[in-house]
Scaffold this active site. Structure first.
Site, PDB file in Angstrom:
ATOM      1  CD  GLU A   1      -2.713   3.442  -5.922  1.00 36.63           C
ATOM      2  OE1 GLU A   1      -3.767   2.835  -6.227  1.00 36.63           O
ATOM      3  OE2 GLU A   1      -1.741   2.862  -5.421  1.00 36.63           O
TER       4      GLU A   1
ATOM      5  CG  HIS B   1      -2.828  -0.536  -7.167  1.00 35.43           C
ATOM      6  ND1 HIS B   1      -3.301   0.133  -6.053  1.00 35.43           N
ATOM      7  CD2 HIS B   1      -2.768  -1.855  -6.802  1.00 35.43           C
ATOM      8  CE1 HIS B   1      -3.530  -0.737  -5.074  1.00 35.43           C
ATOM      9  NE2 HIS B   1      -3.209  -1.943  -5.510  1.00 35.43           N
TER      10      HIS B   1
ATOM     11  NE  ARG C   1      -4.265  -1.385  -0.022  1.00 37.47           N
ATOM     12  CZ  ARG C   1      -4.423  -2.452  -0.786  1.00 37.47           C
ATOM     13  NH1 ARG C   1      -3.418  -2.849  -1.558  1.00 37.47           N
ATOM     14  NH2 ARG C   1      -5.549  -3.130  -0.797  1.00 37.47           N
TER      15      ARG C   1
END
Length: 419
Positions: free
Chosen positions: A360, A379, A331
């Site tokens: 993000e 991601h 994370r």
């Protein structure tokens, strides 16, 4: 002819009592940090009381799609022995109604004894099901305000016994309000579904820097034949910050490559028999700095919790081994990005491979985009075509039958700890 099995039969008893076997062999690690212990006792002298967290217990309660040996066991049991059903599962799905990854739940068929009552994104969507007394809540990241809606649904439906989160990380639903239900509901997640693809990414990232792929691709574009020295991964040290299922999958591949593995986890004594690790550290500051100082490749797979946010900070990077590579797939908030950028620009780090970020999508004006010694991915390094479908199938085919049969659920989560 379909075979049926009575409760008193030997086959029924065998199916019920066959232990869930952990993939971890009973081989001692070669070195162990002083914060660990030789029995199931923490450094403070407290015994492990959570049975699902202890690999020495008869049944190890975490799932891995490659290593788990009891796949479909209780689905099969319900098919051949309907009387094995201990209770019904009346399910609410807190999800986007058009979430195609939930087809195994939303489209069925479901195991015997299971019924999907309704799908919705807000508490109001479930008002019509109050009299049905739902006892299972399935939560998807496709619910836009799941963090707010989840505790509201639990408060409105006190009959709910179990909450399953479709992702491995539960940070998108963690809140103080949700934590109030810690003693009222059991929470599970999709841990073990995404580990192998992320481990493959880690080894790719290691090779990207060891073989200097940016130079190789540049020479190819220029049609330039210019041999250069590369590095082996064999004999290098991989340090893993956050040694959960993803970390273990990384360690498994690293050992195949001939790498030494050191790991950091909150309860290091749980890895005292892990054959994949040479050293296991606790999560104190000194242990993190030690791991940073001896690792050639640092893999951060820690979850985002109150305790881990900002854990890999300027002090940690100040202790990093010269020319190390930093890889983050856990994370983004776990890492101090400003300190990371400084370490990359100064040359203290050879490079970094980042699949997760503090913000993000990564803003176009973020300085990380401008660095030459970085590999950025959006991601998506666990985003296979079927990865979320498989996470839903785990709920339908593995945990849901366990619930119906009155068995312990896989992948229990502590709401307060966040994983």
């Amino acid at each position: 002819m379909l075979q049926t099995v009575s409760r008193g039969s030997r086959l029924f008893q065998a199916l019920r009592t066959t232990p869930y076997v952990s993939a971890t062999a009973s081989v001692p690690v070669s070195s162990f940090h002083s914060s660990a212990v030789q029995s199931n006792v923490s450094s403070s002298g407290t015994k492990i009381t959570t049975k699902w967290a202890d690999p020495a217990m008869r049944q190890y309660k975490f799932w891995n799609r490659e290593d788990s040996t009891d796949k479909g066991k209780f689905s099969y049991l319900l098919e051949i022995s309907p009387e094995s059903m201990q209770r019904e599962a009346r399910i609410l799905s807190l999800s986007g109604p058009d979430d195609k990854a939930n087809v195994a739940l939303h489209g069925g068929p479901l195991p015997m004894g299971a019924k999907l009552l309704g799908i919705g994104e807000t508490l109001a969507d479930f008002d019509q099901y109050r009299s049905a007394k739902p006892n299972v809540l399935f939560v998807s990241p496709s619910c836009p305000r799941a963090m707010v809606q989840l505790p509201m649904v639990l408060a409105a439906f006190p009959t709910i016994e179990w909450v399953h989160v479709r992702s491995a990380g539960i940070d998108f639903v963690v809140s103080d309000e949700f934590a109030e239900f810690r003693d009222k509901v059991e929470v599970t997640n999709a841990k073990g579904q995404f580990s192998s693809s992320l481990a493959e990414y880690v080894m790719m990232a290691c090779s990207y820097f060891a073989k200097n792929l940016p130079r190789l691709m540049q020479q190819q574009r220029k049609k330039q034949w210019s041999p250069y020295d590369i590095e082996e991964l064999r004999g290098k040290t991989m340090g893993i910050v956050g040694y959960g299922d993803i970390g273990k999958s990384c360690a498994k591949l690293a050992t195949i490559y001939g790498m030494r593995v050191v790991a950091l986890r909150r309860r290091p004594y749980l890895s005292k028999d892990d054959p994949l690790c040479d050293v296991v550290y606790g999560t104190d500051k000194a242990s993190l700095n030690q791991l940073m100082s001896e690792s050639d490749y640092i893999v951060c797979s820690a979850p985002s919790t109150v305790e881990t946010r900002g854990m890999v900070n300027a002090d940690a990077f100040a202790n990093v081994k010269k020319n190390a590579v930093f890889i983050n797939l856990g994370r983004g908030p776990v890492v101090d990005e400003d300190a990371l950028i400084k370490a990359l620009k100064s040359g203290q780090l050879k490079g970094a491979a980042l699949d997760v970020f503090k913000e993000e999508p990564l803003p176009s004006d973020n300085e990380l985009w401008n660095l030459d010694n970085i590999l950025i991915s959006p991601h998506n390094m666990d985003q296979t075509k079927t990865f979320m479908n498989e996470a839903t199938e785990f709920f339908v085919n593995e945990n849901l039958p366990r619930f119906i049969c009155g068995e312990d659920l896989l992948n229990p989560v502590d709401i307060e700890e966040g994983y």
